[in-house]
Each structure stands twice: as C-alpha cells, then as structure tokens.
Design an enzyme around this catalytic site. Sequence first.
Site, PDB file in Angstrom:
ATOM      1  N   GLN A  92       1.250  16.181  39.888  1.00 18.96           N
ATOM      2  CA  GLN A  92      -0.109  16.742  39.864  1.00 18.96           C
ATOM      3  C   GLN A  92      -0.139  17.996  39.000  1.00 18.96           C
ATOM      4  O   GLN A  92       0.603  18.947  39.249  1.00 18.96           O
ATOM      5  CB  GLN A  92      -0.591  17.091  41.282  1.00 18.96           C
ATOM      6  CG  GLN A  92      -2.036  17.577  41.308  1.00 18.96           C
ATOM      7  CD  GLN A  92      -2.549  17.887  42.714  1.00 18.96           C
ATOM      8  OE1 GLN A  92      -1.770  17.971  43.665  1.00 18.96           O
ATOM      9  NE2 GLN A  92      -3.852  18.070  42.821  1.00 18.96           N
ATOM     10  N   HIS A  98      -8.304  14.153  42.249  1.00 21.49           N
ATOM     11  CA  HIS A  98      -8.759  13.190  41.243  1.00 21.49           C
ATOM     12  C   HIS A  98      -8.013  11.885  41.408  1.00 21.49           C
ATOM     13  O   HIS A  98      -6.849  11.867  41.794  1.00 21.49           O
ATOM     14  CB  HIS A  98      -8.592  13.739  39.817  1.00 21.49           C
ATOM     15  CG  HIS A  98      -7.226  14.272  39.513  1.00 21.49           C
ATOM     16  ND1 HIS A  98      -6.794  15.500  39.946  1.00 21.49           N
ATOM     17  CD2 HIS A  98      -6.196  13.745  38.799  1.00 21.49           C
ATOM     18  CE1 HIS A  98      -5.561  15.720  39.522  1.00 21.49           C
ATOM     19  NE2 HIS A  98      -5.162  14.655  38.828  1.00 21.49           N
TER      20      HIS A  98
HETATM   21  P1  AMP Z   1      -2.533  14.945  37.179  1.00 21.32           P
HETATM   22  O1  AMP Z   1      -1.414  15.273  36.213  1.00 21.32           O
HETATM   23  O2  AMP Z   1      -2.272  13.777  38.064  1.00 21.32           O
HETATM   24  O3  AMP Z   1      -2.967  16.186  37.932  1.00 21.32           O
HETATM   25  O4  AMP Z   1      -3.743  14.490  36.287  1.00 21.32           O
HETATM   26  C1  AMP Z   1      -4.508  15.381  35.526  1.00 21.32           C
HETATM   27  C2  AMP Z   1      -5.056  14.621  34.379  1.00 21.32           C
HETATM   28  O5  AMP Z   1      -6.098  15.381  33.804  1.00 21.32           O
HETATM   29  C3  AMP Z   1      -4.048  14.325  33.270  1.00 21.32           C
HETATM   30  O6  AMP Z   1      -3.946  12.916  33.089  1.00 21.32           O
HETATM   31  C4  AMP Z   1      -4.652  15.029  32.054  1.00 21.32           C
HETATM   32  O7  AMP Z   1      -4.461  14.309  30.859  1.00 21.32           O
HETATM   33  C5  AMP Z   1      -6.111  15.112  32.436  1.00 21.32           C
HETATM   34  N1  AMP Z   1      -6.855  16.185  31.805  1.00 21.32           N
HETATM   35  C6  AMP Z   1      -6.481  17.489  31.684  1.00 21.32           C
HETATM   36  N2  AMP Z   1      -7.446  18.186  31.062  1.00 21.32           N
HETATM   37  C7  AMP Z   1      -8.453  17.312  30.794  1.00 21.32           C
HETATM   38  C8  AMP Z   1      -9.720  17.424  30.165  1.00 21.32           C
HETATM   39  N3  AMP Z   1     -10.171  18.593  29.683  1.00 21.32           N
HETATM   40  N4  AMP Z   1     -10.482  16.319  30.049  1.00 21.32           N
HETATM   41  C9  AMP Z   1     -10.033  15.135  30.515  1.00 21.32           C
HETATM   42  N5  AMP Z   1      -8.856  14.965  31.142  1.00 21.32           N
HETATM   43  C10 AMP Z   1      -8.066  16.038  31.266  1.00 21.32           C
END
Ligand code: AMP
Length: 112
Positions: A92, A98
């Site tokens: 995470q 999410h």
């Molecule tokens: P996690 O690593 O499971 O917390 O997932 C977070 C996700 O958010 C990752 O897959 C990132 O690529 C995505 N993410 C981070 N910043 C953004 C953004 N500005 N717009 C869309 N996705 C994002």
Amino acid sequence: MSDCLFCSIVAGQVPSNKLYEDALCYAFYDIAPQAPTHFLVIPKAHISSVSAVNSENEAVVGHIFSVIAQLAGQLGLESYRVVSNIGEQAGQSVLHLHFHVLSGRDMTWPPG
Ligand code: AMP
C-alpha cells in the site's frame, strides 16, 4: 484529509482520468497501469485502508463492489481481479482505501 492524495483527487485539486463518480465513491484510471485495464475505486470519505473499515463505514464498501460490477459490465470485462493492499509490506502506497480493478491479461496466483 488535507494531505491525502486521493482526497485531493476527489476534491478536484489533483487531476485524474475519471471513469465514474457518485455521492459515495469515485473511480479513475491508475496513473501507472499494471494491466491493459487498471482503474481504482475509492470512497469519497477518507478511510485509510480495509483495516479502518468498521460497522459505521462498511456500507460504502458494499456500494463500491456494486459499482465495480457495474463498471466491469460497461467496459465488457469478462475476467478481472479486484485487489486492495493493506499496509507497507502488502504494497500500500496511498493511505486512502482503494480497490484496484485489473483486467486484460493473464494473471498469476499467488500474487507476488
Ligand atoms: P497502492 O500501491 O496499492 O496503495 O495503490 C496506489 C495506486 O495509486 C498505485 O497503483 C499508483 O499507480 C496509483 N496512483 C498514484 N497516484 C495516482 C494518481 N495521481 N492518479 C492515478 N493513480 C495514481
């Protein structure tokens, strides 16, 4: 939460490629897709992770899964994976609940 990236996306302060929005949740395409289709569905209200889901806020989780099913149908996804990472060791990186929806390629099990 003022210092939360996904709260800023919901508020329109950070741009996103929006897929869906209603009163309770917001869906947008992941900025670093890990599959041909990769979007995120989040509650509009700040919840830090699955670990912070409780009897007072659990309704939004059911709603999000209903929205995921609806969006998957609209996008014609026949097979897909829904993932939520909880905590650093699980990967995470954003501390706002999410659900990743990934589709369009073969996937392995167990996940890495
Ligand atoms: P996690 O690593 O499971 O917390 O997932 C977070 C996700 O958010 C990752 O897959 C990132 O690529 C995505 N993410 C981070 N910043 C953004 C953004 N500005 N717009 C869309 N996705 C994002």
